[in-house]
Enzyme design. Sequence first.
Site: not given
Ligand code: PEP
Length: 253
Positions: A10-12, A98, A168, A214, A235-236
């Site tokens: 997920n690039w957000k 989010e 999540e 994370s 995500g990140g």
């Molecule tokens: C996400 O955006 O779904 C996510 C899990 O982000 P991150 O991996 O950065 O916690």
Amino acid sequence: MSRRRFIAGNWKMNLDRAGAAGLISALRAKLPHDPGFDVAVFPPFPYLELAVNACAGSCISVGAQNCSHELKGAFTGDVSATMILDLGARRVLLGHSERRHVFGETDVIIAKKMATALGIGLHPILCVGETLDERKAGQTSDVVLRQLREGLAPVAAAQLASVTLAYEPVWAIGTGVNATPEQAGEVHSILRNALAASHGRATADSMRILYGGSVTPDNAASLLAVPGVDGALVGGASLDASKFVPILEAAQR
Ligand code: PEP
């Protein structure tokens, strides 16, 4: 029952045109035609078509991070499931934390989006997860089960095969604090047992439940080793091929 693993990025609201193209080409270079598990990227809307074209002929599928609850009309700023499909994307994230907590999306609106997306043939990933306060108050199970029940309310039994779930925990998203394998395993079991009660054991055993929050190259293997964790929503770490590729490699092992 063995379920095919699924790693999604997920690039957000990150990257630009060149960054999106560069990331996909770096992933393609590392992935065989069929790595034995599913891979998807979820770019921002403006880069969806670029991503679809860049992923063509590879194992990487493309999805949007959200969609409107309506298919067309006077909904300024919204993007419909039809448009997403028209660009060649096949997946959509629904109920990401989010969207729930920054944009105030309710279970009711997420269910409408679910019905709309499935109705035109998109494959949703329904995200559920508790906040830190909810966990501390012992409400984790109540929260995720409510989000699961409401999110799947409009889904016919025959459509369930198109849906992926993602646990999540809100407190783990973008914080650098991942759920422990034990915490993830416990909630995945709660979700799968609820699915078995509502839809039968065979259906519950066939549905994939990803963990997100994370996920990094350092913790991916231990999280993916948990029975019932069928993959990761990242995500990140999905924004940088040098971090996402080791996570993909952990899924392959
Ligand atoms: C996400 O955006 O779904 C996510 C899990 O982000 P991150 O991996 O950065 O916690």
